[in-house]
Design an enzyme around this catalytic site. Structure first.
Site, PDB file in Angstrom:
ATOM      1  N   LYS A 185       0.858  -1.199   0.000  1.00 58.30           N
ATOM      2  CA  LYS A 185       0.000   0.000   0.000  1.00 58.30           C
ATOM      3  C   LYS A 185       0.884   1.237   0.000  1.00 58.30           C
ATOM      4  CE  LYS A 185      -3.958   1.994   2.551  1.00 58.30           C
ATOM      5  NZ  LYS A 185      -4.893   1.815   3.683  1.00 58.30           N
ATOM      6  N   SER A 197      -9.927   2.006   2.536  1.00 53.94           N
ATOM      7  CA  SER A 197      -9.008   2.724   1.673  1.00 53.94           C
ATOM      8  C   SER A 197      -7.986   1.817   0.973  1.00 53.94           C
ATOM      9  CB  SER A 197      -8.253   3.779   2.494  1.00 53.94           C
ATOM     10  OG  SER A 197      -7.412   3.159   3.458  1.00 53.94           O
ATOM     11  N   SER A 227     -10.304  -0.144   6.808  1.00 56.63           N
ATOM     12  CA  SER A 227      -9.681  -0.100   5.479  1.00 56.63           C
ATOM     13  C   SER A 227      -8.989  -1.365   5.010  1.00 56.63           C
ATOM     14  CB  SER A 227      -8.671   1.041   5.420  1.00 56.63           C
ATOM     15  OG  SER A 227      -9.349   2.228   5.160  1.00 56.63           O
TER      16      SER A 227
END
Ligand code: GLN
Length: 494
Positions: A78, A158, A182
């Site tokens: 990420k 997210s 997330s």
């Protein structure tokens, strides 16, 4: 079976047996990224040459007989984890030119374990969102489609790029971060397993901060066992993070194989939210039946302050974000837009660098922290947060783990739920309580919706008892036998 279809455990076994090489495995994933990323936009930055170099090193480690379970395993990272020498944006334009001079602890540990990094995965800007729509680098497309429909769906957020990368077979696993859901919500939207460990289990050092009292790193992968393997490498005490816990890292992989016989599983009444879809309610009932069949005892419990979860989260998280994001001022790193004087430069930089959702959170956060409103909002939210933690503590006197749905719906369309921010925030209703209490929680794929989309169940555990969370999740995984693949992979409607 194609190399990109393996689980981490299977790939590890083939690498150890020298049936495949790490270079072959990485090349297959680089090719998948090159083919699919232009469409799905799961990566902001790809690092194929760097990945091949790491794979060569991994092959040498394997040849020397020193391999571990992650040696040579290609992962997506990420783009919230700082990676030394590789651009790290947090999906924000304000960090567009930022190349960190240091490595986050979690990614350093994964590198030391021999993992291969394919690139930096897309996310909502500064991890603020539930759909990956707020990214400054464009939205991510979910590789899943509704039956017979061509409409593009969101992968959740997210950690939407991480989720899409793993679901679309561009990576065997990915790192995510979870502040209010997330990791869990995008895992649910894309048919993956994902665990948010206990607050303090994984170091936050080098992870770009959103809300420091809530942020946790965790793995996303196609099986519970794969998550357990990754979590083992990502966890552990770090002197560079003052909230890191001095705890030994248990054998998570062994824990994922434990039986659930005799475990007491709590079903919280308050999660039967008004208007829960019959489909989600039915899935939850199935989960209950599966655990009962495997010898668990089902216990009704109450978490009375659940209804305050969203309001408390959407005060505490923006408050901490407004303070954390004050550092982006155009002076030390990232983007700068020159102005007439220093203040003008700050204002122009922040106006140009932050997107609409981030600006909204900064404004809400500064408001609830301001003199005159602090007691009414922030202080009150902190008091309710303490009551929510007490709800969990009391419940865990009676049960070993808690079972709930992960999200109130399946993946929704790109552009849906955008009319007002509160509609988007409602996605997080089942995930924020565990975040506010700091307890571990995992989403595991449990079935398909009537429209053919994945749905997840959430397993919440006691502080530092990820082992039970993994065991219960694996029990659901076994019973659900979720073998469906995204329509993009299965050659269905796309
Ligand atoms: N969807 C939540 C938010 O928008 C949670 C995000 C997260 O966990 N990073 O804040």
């Amino acid at each position: 079976m194609s190399l990109t279809d393996l689980t981490i455990a299977q790939a590890g076994a083939k690498l150890a047996a020298k049936e495949i090489s790490a270079v072959e495995l990485t090349a297959a994933h680089n090719a998948a990224v090159a083919a699919l990323n232009p469409r799905l936009n799961a990566f902001i930055t790809t690092t194929p040459e760097f990945a091949l170099e790491q794979a060569k090193t991994a092959d040498a480690t394997i040849a020397a007989g020193k391999a571990g379970p992650l040696t040579g395993i290609p992962l997506a990272i990420k783009d919230l984890f700082c990676t030394e020498g590789v651009r790290t944006t947090a999906a924000s334009k304000i960090l567009e030119p930022f190349i960190p001079p240091y490595e986050s602890t979690v990614t350093a540990q994964l590198k030391a374990a021999g993992a291969v990094f394919l690139g930096k995965a897309n996310l909502d800007e500064f991890a603020m969102g539930s759909s990956n729509i707020t990214s400054g680098y464009g939205p991510v497309e979910n590789p899943w489609k509704r039956n017979g429909s061509d409409a593009k769906l969101v992968p959740g957020g997210s950690s939407g790029g991480s989720a899409a990368a793993v679901a679309a077979r561009m990576a065997l696993g990915a790192t995510g971060t979870d502040t209010g859901g997330s990791i869990r919500q995008p895992a649910s939207f894309t048919g993956l397993a994902g665990i948010k460990p206990t607050y303090g289990r994984c170091s936050r050092f080098g992870i770009i901060a959103f809300a420091s009292s809530l942020d946790q790193a965790g793995p996303m992968a196609r099986t519970v066992e794969d998550c357990a393997i990754m979590l083992g490498a990502m966890s552990g005490f770090d002197a560079k993070d003052s909230t890191s816990a001095e705890r030994l890292v248990p054998d998570f992989r062994a824990a994922a194989a434990r039986s659930v016989k005799g475990l007491r599983i709590g079903i919280p009444t308050e999660y039967r939210a008004d208007g829960m879809s019959t489909e989600i309610a039915a899935l939850w009932e199935k989960g209950v039946a599966w655990l009962r069949e495997q010898g668990a005892e089902i216990v009704d419990i109450s978490l009375p302050h659940t209804k305050y979860g969203l309001p408390v989260y959407y005060i505490v998280a923006p408050a901490e974000a407004s303070s954390n994001l004050a550092r982006y001022d155009g002076v030390r790193f990232g983007k700068r837009v020159d102005g007439e004087d220093l203040i003008d430069m700050y204002e122009r930089t922040r106006a140009a660098g932050f997107g609409a959702e981030v600006k909204r959170r900064i404004m809400i956060g500064t408001y609830v922290l301001s003199h005159g409103y602090y007691d009414a909002y922030y202080l009150r939210a902190q008091k309710i947060r303490a009551l929510m933690l007490r709800d969990f503590t009391l419940a865990f006197d009676k049960v070993d783990a808690i079972l709930t749905p992960t999200a109130p719906s399946a993946a929704f369309g790109l552009g849906e739920k955008m009319a007002d921010p509160v509609t988007m925030y409602l996605n997080d209703v089942f995930t924020v309580p565990a975040s506010l209490a700091g307890v571990p929680a995992m989403s595991v794929p449990a079935g398909l919706s009537a429209e053919g989309l994945p749905l997840g169940l959430q397993i919440i555990g006691k502080h530092f008892d990820e082992e039970t969370v993994l065991a219960v999740s694996a029990a659901i995984e076994r019973a659900a036998n979720f073998t469906a693949k995204p329509s993009l992979m299965a050659g269905g409607a796309n």
